[in-house]
Design a protein around this motif. Structure first.
Motif, PDB file in Angstrom:
ATOM      1  N   TYR A   9     -12.146-105.122 -31.126  1.00  0.00           N
ATOM      2  CA  TYR A   9     -11.108-105.953 -31.734  1.00  0.00           C
ATOM      3  C   TYR A   9     -11.071-107.328 -31.086  1.00  0.00           C
ATOM      4  CZ  TYR A   9      -6.513-106.764 -33.972  1.00  0.00           C
ATOM      5  OH  TYR A   9      -5.477-107.237 -34.745  1.00  0.00           O
ATOM      6  N   LYS A  13      -8.117-106.871 -24.509  1.00  0.00           N
ATOM      7  CA  LYS A  13      -7.939-107.132 -23.080  1.00  0.00           C
ATOM      8  C   LYS A  13      -8.567-106.025 -22.233  1.00  0.00           C
ATOM      9  CE  LYS A  13      -4.770-110.707 -22.673  1.00  0.00           C
ATOM     10  NZ  LYS A  13      -4.782-111.070 -24.062  1.00  0.00           N
ATOM     11  N   PRO A  31       4.179-103.661 -27.958  1.00  0.00           N
ATOM     12  CA  PRO A  31       4.771-104.107 -29.221  1.00  0.00           C
ATOM     13  C   PRO A  31       3.813-104.951 -30.055  1.00  0.00           C
ATOM     14  CG  PRO A  31       6.000-104.943 -27.295  1.00  0.00           C
ATOM     15  CD  PRO A  31       4.714-104.379 -26.796  1.00  0.00           C
ATOM     16  N   ALA A  33       0.170-104.149 -30.465  1.00  0.00           N
ATOM     17  CA  ALA A  33      -0.793-103.179 -29.947  1.00  0.00           C
ATOM     18  C   ALA A  33      -2.252-103.604 -30.051  1.00  0.00           C
ATOM     19  CB  ALA A  33      -0.603-101.844 -30.653  1.00  0.00           C
ATOM     20  N   SER A  35      -5.933-103.201 -30.134  1.00  0.00           N
ATOM     21  CA  SER A  35      -6.720-102.041 -29.708  1.00  0.00           C
ATOM     22  C   SER A  35      -6.118-101.350 -28.484  1.00  0.00           C
ATOM     23  CB  SER A  35      -8.176-102.441 -29.459  1.00  0.00           C
ATOM     24  OG  SER A  35      -8.274-103.437 -28.460  1.00  0.00           O
ATOM     25  N   SER A  37      -5.471-101.988 -25.271  1.00  0.00           N
ATOM     26  CA  SER A  37      -6.296-101.917 -24.048  1.00  0.00           C
ATOM     27  C   SER A  37      -5.526-101.471 -22.818  1.00  0.00           C
ATOM     28  CB  SER A  37      -6.903-103.289 -23.755  1.00  0.00           C
ATOM     29  OG  SER A  37      -7.722-103.690 -24.806  1.00  0.00           O
ATOM     30  N   ASP A  51       2.392-102.356 -34.349  1.00  0.00           N
ATOM     31  CA  ASP A  51       1.606-103.484 -34.854  1.00  0.00           C
ATOM     32  C   ASP A  51       2.023-103.692 -36.301  1.00  0.00           C
ATOM     33  OD1 ASP A  51      -1.269-104.886 -33.636  1.00  0.00           O
ATOM     34  OD2 ASP A  51      -0.711-105.262 -35.731  1.00  0.00           O
ATOM     35  N   SER A  52       2.227-104.953 -36.677  1.00  0.00           N
ATOM     36  CA  SER A  52       2.678-105.220 -38.043  1.00  0.00           C
ATOM     37  C   SER A  52       1.514-105.280 -39.025  1.00  0.00           C
ATOM     38  CB  SER A  52       3.498-106.513 -38.094  1.00  0.00           C
ATOM     39  OG  SER A  52       2.767-107.583 -37.544  1.00  0.00           O
ATOM     40  N   THR A 148       7.196-104.708 -36.986  1.00  0.00           N
ATOM     41  CA  THR A 148       7.216-105.880 -36.124  1.00  0.00           C
ATOM     42  C   THR A 148       7.780-105.507 -34.754  1.00  0.00           C
ATOM     43  OG1 THR A 148       8.367-107.976 -35.709  1.00  0.00           O
ATOM     44  CG2 THR A 148       9.340-106.494 -37.318  1.00  0.00           C
ATOM     45  N   TYR A 149       7.344-106.246 -33.750  1.00  0.00           N
ATOM     46  CA  TYR A 149       7.827-106.021 -32.389  1.00  0.00           C
ATOM     47  C   TYR A 149       9.350-106.084 -32.329  1.00  0.00           C
ATOM     48  CZ  TYR A 149       8.959-110.972 -31.836  1.00  0.00           C
ATOM     49  OH  TYR A 149       9.537-112.205 -31.972  1.00  0.00           O
ATOM     50  N   ASP A 163       1.579-108.610 -25.640  1.00  0.00           N
ATOM     51  CA  ASP A 163       0.369-109.423 -25.816  1.00  0.00           C
ATOM     52  C   ASP A 163       0.301-109.950 -27.253  1.00  0.00           C
ATOM     53  OD1 ASP A 163      -2.120-110.613 -25.470  1.00  0.00           O
ATOM     54  OD2 ASP A 163      -3.228-108.738 -25.712  1.00  0.00           O
ATOM     55  N   TYR A 174      -5.688-113.933 -36.320  1.00  0.00           N
ATOM     56  CA  TYR A 174      -5.219-112.588 -36.678  1.00  0.00           C
ATOM     57  C   TYR A 174      -4.660-112.542 -38.092  1.00  0.00           C
ATOM     58  CZ  TYR A 174      -5.775-111.306 -31.824  1.00  0.00           C
ATOM     59  OH  TYR A 174      -6.327-111.067 -30.590  1.00  0.00           O
ATOM     60  N   GLU A 176      -2.097-110.901 -38.903  1.00  0.00           N
ATOM     61  CA  GLU A 176      -0.668-111.103 -38.625  1.00  0.00           C
ATOM     62  C   GLU A 176      -0.579-112.104 -37.478  1.00  0.00           C
ATOM     63  OE1 GLU A 176       2.332-109.415 -39.823  1.00  0.00           O
ATOM     64  OE2 GLU A 176       0.976-109.153 -41.511  1.00  0.00           O
TER      65      GLU A 176
HETATM   66  C1  SAM Z   1      -3.589-110.391 -29.051  1.00  0.00           C
HETATM   67  S1  SAM Z   1      -3.568-109.040 -30.181  1.00  0.00           S
HETATM   68  C2  SAM Z   1      -3.289-107.680 -29.088  1.00  0.00           C
HETATM   69  C3  SAM Z   1      -4.532-107.324 -28.348  1.00  0.00           C
HETATM   70  C4  SAM Z   1      -4.416-106.035 -27.539  1.00  0.00           C
HETATM   71  N1  SAM Z   1      -3.674-106.249 -26.301  1.00  0.00           N
HETATM   72  C5  SAM Z   1      -5.800-105.495 -27.249  1.00  0.00           C
HETATM   73  O1  SAM Z   1      -6.170-105.365 -26.072  1.00  0.00           O
HETATM   74  O2  SAM Z   1      -6.534-105.260 -28.207  1.00  0.00           O
HETATM   75  C6  SAM Z   1      -2.023-109.255 -31.017  1.00  0.00           C
HETATM   76  C7  SAM Z   1      -1.650-108.175 -32.048  1.00  0.00           C
HETATM   77  O3  SAM Z   1      -0.307-108.419 -32.494  1.00  0.00           O
HETATM   78  C8  SAM Z   1      -0.208-108.051 -33.852  1.00  0.00           C
HETATM   79  N2  SAM Z   1       0.980-108.733 -34.380  1.00  0.00           N
HETATM   80  C9  SAM Z   1       1.090-110.016 -34.832  1.00  0.00           C
HETATM   81  N3  SAM Z   1       2.360-110.293 -35.165  1.00  0.00           N
HETATM   82  C10 SAM Z   1       3.076-109.167 -34.903  1.00  0.00           C
HETATM   83  C11 SAM Z   1       4.464-108.820 -35.023  1.00  0.00           C
HETATM   84  N4  SAM Z   1       5.368-109.702 -35.478  1.00  0.00           N
HETATM   85  N5  SAM Z   1       4.864-107.593 -34.644  1.00  0.00           N
HETATM   86  C12 SAM Z   1       3.960-106.682 -34.179  1.00  0.00           C
HETATM   87  N6  SAM Z   1       2.637-106.945 -34.056  1.00  0.00           N
HETATM   88  C13 SAM Z   1       2.204-108.169 -34.415  1.00  0.00           C
HETATM   89  C14 SAM Z   1      -1.546-108.463 -34.457  1.00  0.00           C
HETATM   90  O4  SAM Z   1      -1.815-107.724 -35.631  1.00  0.00           O
HETATM   91  C15 SAM Z   1      -2.509-108.141 -33.302  1.00  0.00           C
HETATM   92  O5  SAM Z   1      -3.045-106.848 -33.458  1.00  0.00           O
END
Ligand code: SAM
Length: 227
Positions: A9, A13, A31, A33, A35, A37, A51-52, A148-149, A163, A174, A176
């Motif tokens: 993904y 991280k 919140p 999620a 992948s 990590s 994850d939204s 959503t978070y 994250d 992304y 989202e």
């Molecule tokens: C930086 S990535 C997370 C990476 C994760 N820590 C990993 O190691 O793979 C951010 C994630 O937040 C999700 N996202 C974006 N807006 C969101 C929201 N409002 N609520 C929940 N998830 C959301 C995206 O779909 C994406 O999967």
């Protein structure tokens, strides 16, 4: 036990998790999620993912429940496209994420690198299929919500690994990606328990400190963290 990624993904991280504080609570909440990590490094804790993006949440929900035999029965050859395979939607997402490394959505066809066959263990094939199947036993107790978070259960004391998409050009890749960072900051400060917020150098929506020069799948990047 440390689990390896269930799917490749963008923004994973997985390599940098050891640079962040260890969880001090028995429950981990991610919140944003992706992948997951952080949770992959501490899979025996209680794990709650949000994850939204319905593809990400749907893929996790399926992985948590799918029998090992169903994974081992998935085809490893992709004659034409992933969509043409006679498998369920979630399996297409899983295979699609392994057709190309570090993307924000599942691919429909094997990438040039996958087709080159240079490193078959890095892409969908017998090796990855076996890895996914063998790791499922460790995530049966995980929970995931497509939400959503902002709807994450606020009464929960735990380790909150926050994250969100980076507030820069990379973050906007992304599916989202529309995030109000003032709201994420308020959300982070209101969590009960341990809080870890991730960002990249240049972000100023919280008083971030440098984490360490980290190696990611797409080269060197400067990660920052709060608190
Ligand atoms: C930086 S990535 C997370 C990476 C994760 N820590 C990993 O190691 O793979 C951010 C994630 O937040 C999700 N996202 C974006 N807006 C969101 C929201 N409002 N609520 C929940 N998830 C959301 C995206 O779909 C994406 O999967």
């Amino acid at each position: 036990v440390i689990l390896r990624p269930f799917f490749s993904y963008f923004g994973s991280k997985w390599r940098t998790v050891p640079l962040y504080p260890r969880p001090t609570w028995n429950t981990i909440v991610e919140p944003f999620a992706g992948s997951a990590s952080y949770s992959l490094h501490y899979p025996d804790r209680g794990v709650l993912l949000y994850d939204s993006d319905p593809v990400i949440a749907g893929l996790w929900a399926w992985l948590i429940d799918v029998p090992e035999d169903d994974i081992m029965a998935l085809p490893i050859d992709i004659p034409t496209t992933v969509d043409a395979l006679d498998v369920c939607q979630e399996a297409k997402w899983l295979i699609g994420f392994w057709c190309n490394k570090g993307t924000t959505r599942p691919s429909h066809t094997p990438s040039k690198w996958m087709r080159s066959g240079v490193d078959p263990t890095q892409y969908w094939g017998a090796n990855i299929r076996e890895r996914v199947a063998s790791q499922l036993q460790h995530i049966r107790h995980w929970r995931v919500r497509c939400d959503t978070y902002l709807n994450a259960y606020s009464g929960l004391f735990g380790t909150w690994f926050i994250d969100p998409p980076y507030n820069n050009a990379a973050g906007r890749r992304y599916v989202e990606s529309a995030v109000d960072y003032e709201s994420v900051a308020a959300f982070a400060k209101a969590r009960l328990g341990q809080v870890i917020v991730c960002e990249q150098e240049g972000a100023d929506w919280m008083p971030f400190r440098p984490l360490a020069a980290a190696q990611t799948t797409r080269g060197r990047s400067k990660e920052v963290v709060w608190p």
